[in-house]
Design an enzyme around this catalytic site. Structure first.
Site, PDB file in Angstrom:
ATOM      1  N   ALA A   1       0.861  -1.187   0.000  1.00 42.11           N
ATOM      2  CA  ALA A   1       0.000   0.000   0.000  1.00 42.11           C
ATOM      3  C   ALA A   1       0.893   1.230   0.000  1.00 42.11           C
ATOM      4  O   ALA A   1       2.047   1.176   0.434  1.00 42.11           O
ATOM      5  CB  ALA A   1      -0.895  -0.021   1.223  1.00 42.11           C
TER       6      ALA A   1
ATOM      7  N   GLY B   1       0.416  -5.107   0.964  1.00 39.15           N
ATOM      8  CA  GLY B   1      -0.850  -5.143   0.208  1.00 39.15           C
ATOM      9  C   GLY B   1      -0.666  -5.722  -1.186  1.00 39.15           C
ATOM     10  O   GLY B   1      -1.609  -6.285  -1.755  1.00 39.15           O
TER      11      GLY B   1
ATOM     12  N   GLU C   1      -0.869  -9.297  -0.617  1.00 39.21           N
ATOM     13  CA  GLU C   1      -2.279  -9.628  -0.331  1.00 39.21           C
ATOM     14  C   GLU C   1      -3.116  -9.639  -1.605  1.00 39.21           C
ATOM     15  O   GLU C   1      -3.995 -10.486  -1.776  1.00 39.21           O
ATOM     16  CB  GLU C   1      -2.844  -8.641   0.700  1.00 39.21           C
ATOM     17  CG  GLU C   1      -2.255  -8.879   2.080  1.00 39.21           C
ATOM     18  CD  GLU C   1      -2.639  -7.836   3.101  1.00 39.21           C
ATOM     19  OE1 GLU C   1      -2.518  -6.639   2.803  1.00 39.21           O
ATOM     20  OE2 GLU C   1      -3.051  -8.230   4.207  1.00 39.21           O
TER      21      GLU C   1
ATOM     22  N   GLU D   1       5.046  -5.240   6.899  1.00 39.44           N
ATOM     23  CA  GLU D   1       4.232  -4.416   7.804  1.00 39.44           C
ATOM     24  C   GLU D   1       4.837  -4.339   9.200  1.00 39.44           C
ATOM     25  O   GLU D   1       4.808  -3.311   9.863  1.00 39.44           O
ATOM     26  CB  GLU D   1       2.800  -4.978   7.911  1.00 39.44           C
ATOM     27  CG  GLU D   1       1.894  -4.647   6.733  1.00 39.44           C
ATOM     28  CD  GLU D   1       2.004  -5.622   5.570  1.00 39.44           C
ATOM     29  OE1 GLU D   1       3.010  -6.356   5.481  1.00 39.44           O
ATOM     30  OE2 GLU D   1       1.073  -5.638   4.737  1.00 39.44           O
TER      31      GLU D   1
HETATM   32  N1  DAK Z   1       4.560   3.316  -0.838  1.00 40.77           N
HETATM   33  C1  DAK Z   1       4.979   4.452  -1.420  1.00 40.77           C
HETATM   34  N2  DAK Z   1       6.088   4.547  -2.183  1.00 40.77           N
HETATM   35  C2  DAK Z   1       6.813   3.435  -2.362  1.00 40.77           C
HETATM   36  C3  DAK Z   1       6.440   2.191  -1.789  1.00 40.77           C
HETATM   37  C4  DAK Z   1       5.254   2.151  -1.000  1.00 40.77           C
HETATM   38  N3  DAK Z   1       4.786   1.016  -0.462  1.00 40.77           N
HETATM   39  N4  DAK Z   1       7.353   1.272  -2.152  1.00 40.77           N
HETATM   40  C5  DAK Z   1       8.259   1.906  -2.914  1.00 40.77           C
HETATM   41  N5  DAK Z   1       7.935   3.199  -3.051  1.00 40.77           N
HETATM   42  C6  DAK Z   1       8.654   4.213  -3.800  1.00 40.77           C
HETATM   43  C7  DAK Z   1       9.947   4.663  -3.102  1.00 40.77           C
HETATM   44  O1  DAK Z   1       9.667   5.612  -2.125  1.00 40.77           O
HETATM   45  C8  DAK Z   1      10.734   5.191  -4.273  1.00 40.77           C
HETATM   46  O2  DAK Z   1      10.246   6.484  -4.577  1.00 40.77           O
HETATM   47  P1  DAK Z   1      11.270   7.697  -4.940  1.00 40.77           P
HETATM   48  O3  DAK Z   1      12.176   7.792  -3.766  1.00 40.77           O
HETATM   49  O4  DAK Z   1      11.990   7.236  -6.171  1.00 40.77           O
HETATM   50  O5  DAK Z   1      10.387   8.881  -5.148  1.00 40.77           O
HETATM   51  C9  DAK Z   1      10.357   4.280  -5.423  1.00 40.77           C
HETATM   52  O6  DAK Z   1       9.119   3.675  -5.037  1.00 40.77           O
HETATM   53  C10 DAK Z   1      11.371   3.191  -5.666  1.00 40.77           C
HETATM   54  O7  DAK Z   1      11.625   2.537  -4.436  1.00 40.77           O
HETATM   55  P2  DAK Z   1      13.085   2.335  -3.830  1.00 40.77           P
HETATM   56  O8  DAK Z   1      14.008   3.423  -4.281  1.00 40.77           O
HETATM   57  O9  DAK Z   1      12.921   2.138  -2.365  1.00 40.77           O
HETATM   58  O10 DAK Z   1      13.525   0.976  -4.557  1.00 40.77           O
HETATM   59  P3  DAK Z   1      14.470  -0.169  -3.982  1.00 40.77           P
HETATM   60  O11 DAK Z   1      14.659  -1.141  -5.082  1.00 40.77           O
HETATM   61  O12 DAK Z   1      15.694   0.424  -3.329  1.00 40.77           O
HETATM   62  O13 DAK Z   1      13.640  -0.856  -2.826  1.00 40.77           O
HETATM   63  C11 DAK Z   1      11.631  -1.872  -1.868  1.00 40.77           C
HETATM   64  C12 DAK Z   1      12.452  -1.523  -3.156  1.00 40.77           C
HETATM   65  C13 DAK Z   1      10.330  -2.511  -2.341  1.00 40.77           C
HETATM   66  C14 DAK Z   1      12.428  -2.878  -1.043  1.00 40.77           C
HETATM   67  C15 DAK Z   1      11.396  -0.590  -1.064  1.00 40.77           C
HETATM   68  O14 DAK Z   1      10.889   0.416  -1.946  1.00 40.77           O
HETATM   69  C16 DAK Z   1      10.447  -0.789   0.061  1.00 40.77           C
HETATM   70  O15 DAK Z   1      10.831  -1.299   1.111  1.00 40.77           O
HETATM   71  N6  DAK Z   1       9.185  -0.341  -0.130  1.00 40.77           N
HETATM   72  C17 DAK Z   1       8.170  -0.353   0.914  1.00 40.77           C
HETATM   73  C18 DAK Z   1       7.641  -1.761   1.177  1.00 40.77           C
HETATM   74  C19 DAK Z   1       6.532  -1.681   2.230  1.00 40.77           C
HETATM   75  O16 DAK Z   1       6.830  -1.479   3.395  1.00 40.77           O
HETATM   76  N7  DAK Z   1       5.298  -1.711   1.758  1.00 40.77           N
HETATM   77  C20 DAK Z   1       4.102  -1.347   2.531  1.00 40.77           C
HETATM   78  C21 DAK Z   1       3.673  -2.430   3.500  1.00 40.77           C
HETATM   79  S1  DAK Z   1       2.188  -1.992   4.382  1.00 40.77           S
HETATM   80  C22 DAK Z   1      -5.543  -1.782   2.535  1.00 40.77           C
HETATM   81  C23 DAK Z   1      -4.969  -2.809   1.805  1.00 40.77           C
HETATM   82  C24 DAK Z   1      -3.640  -3.167   2.000  1.00 40.77           C
HETATM   83  C25 DAK Z   1      -2.857  -2.492   2.942  1.00 40.77           C
HETATM   84  C26 DAK Z   1      -3.400  -1.451   3.660  1.00 40.77           C
HETATM   85  C27 DAK Z   1      -4.741  -1.085   3.475  1.00 40.77           C
HETATM   86  N8  DAK Z   1      -6.906  -1.383   2.332  1.00 40.77           N
HETATM   87  C28 DAK Z   1      -7.713  -2.028   1.269  1.00 40.77           C
HETATM   88  C29 DAK Z   1      -7.513  -0.378   3.133  1.00 40.77           C
HETATM   89  C30 DAK Z   1      -1.431  -2.877   3.041  1.00 40.77           C
HETATM   90  C31 DAK Z   1      -0.461  -2.270   3.779  1.00 40.77           C
HETATM   91  C32 DAK Z   1       0.936  -2.442   3.326  1.00 40.77           C
HETATM   92  O17 DAK Z   1       1.209  -2.877   2.245  1.00 40.77           O
END
Ligand code: DAK
Length: 259
Positions: A67, A110, A113, A133
């Site tokens: 997400a 997400g 998911e 998460e």
């Molecule tokens: N959100 C926003 N931006 C994101 C992102 C995310 N989840 N994942 C990556 N990006 C963005 C980065 O900020 C970066 O943007 P810029 O800096 O270039 O502007 C760009 O994508 C490229 O990412 P990286 O530079 O970080 O790329 P790397 O290869 O170095 O790393 C990575 C890739 C996937 C390991 C890293 O980006 C990362 O750790 N991303 C976050 C992973 C994460 O924590 N995801 C969220 C988990 S919580 C719902 C349904 C579902 C959910 C909630 C509500 N409803 C239906 C209500 C779910 C919650 C979650 O998913």
């Protein structure tokens, strides 16, 4: 499909409807309007008689890195409760046609998911699945703890969910989370080949088999078998059952019409 969408690409290839998440600059981070678009289009495909199978994939180097954290960072519990966006998300589980996911790169949070909402999952060698998460101080909320556990069992699911570690495509295959690992450059081609193959099957059988298999996840064996039996009988009310069996007798290919 002539409608314009902001966060997804939508296309129709014969009887296969394709939804590609399309925010490649942020690794297809799923924001709220994207969820609305995905659900809207998948439901449209579900009602569209031309579409037999739905494929879900991501543009760029990821399926979806979860997400959108920028959107979630300032959210509070009451706002989320009032938004009630999970009701929209949950509608993916009501889609009757088979959904095939093609995952390359990250399928995190997400994104994982969403992949777990698919009925069949193909992944490229570089795919990485995980629930980060825990490192954000939250937990999966869109089915992750439930669907992963039902697929791989309590002990293993607990490990992946509590560590937030990423699972390789081969590990995901080993634990029964995905169906196939495919060379990255062939992922979409192979997925489409598979989608086209099942799209040729009798549409009502596809529909009722999917429904029955999903019941096996939630029901006891006895309840599941009662459910299966009703669907089995129901297919004998279809023209396609007559056509399928007549074609066998006449030693020709059946011409299924979904009726
Ligand atoms: N959100 C926003 N931006 C994101 C992102 C995310 N989840 N994942 C990556 N990006 C963005 C980065 O900020 C970066 O943007 P810029 O800096 O270039 O502007 C760009 O994508 C490229 O990412 P990286 O530079 O970080 O790329 P790397 O290869 O170095 O790393 C990575 C890739 C996937 C390991 C890293 O980006 C990362 O750790 N991303 C976050 C992973 C994460 O924590 N995801 C969220 C988990 S919580 C719902 C349904 C579902 C959910 C909630 C509500 N409803 C239906 C209500 C779910 C919650 C979650 O998913």
């Amino acid at each position: 499909m002539n409608k314009e969408y902001q966060f997804i690409d939508v296309s129709l290839h014969g009887s296969v409807g394709v939804v590609a998440l399309n925010r490649p600059k942020v690794l297809n981070a799923i924001n709220r309007p994207m969820v609305t678009e995905i659900v809207t289009v998948i439901e449209e495909f579900d009602r569209n008689e031309q579409v037999k199978v739905i494929v879900l994939c991501g543009n760029g180097r990821a399926f979806a890195a979860g997400a959108d954290i920028d959107e979630m960072a300032e959210a509070n519990a009451i706002e989320l409760e009032l938004l009630n966006q999970f009701t929209e998300w949950d509608r993916i589980a009501w889609v009757k046609k088979p959904i095939i996911g093609a995952v390359q790169g990250f399928a995190l949070g997400g994104g994982f998911e969403l992949a777990l909402c698919c009925d069949i999952l193909f992944a490229a060698h570089d795919a990485e699945f995980g629930f980060p998460e825990i490192s954000l101080g939250v937990m999966p909320g869109a089915g992750g703890t439930q669907r992963l556990t039902k697929l791989m069992g309590k002990s293993k699911a607990m490990e992946w969910l509590l560590t937030g570690d990423r699972m390789s495509a081969n590990e995901a295959l080993h634990y029964g989370v995905i169906n196939r690992v495919i060379a990255k450059e062939l992922l979409l081609e192979e997925t489409m080949k598979f989608a086209n193959k099942i799209a040729k099957q009798a549409p009502l059988s596809l529909r009722l088999i999917k429904e029955s298999v999903l019941k096996a996840v939630d029901y006891s064996l006895y309840e599941g078998m009662q459910y299966e039996r009703k669907n089995f009988y129901l297919l004998f009310a279809s023209k396609d059952q007559k056509e399928g069996m007549q074609a066998f007798i006449e030693k020709r290919k059946p011409n299924f019409e979904g009726e």
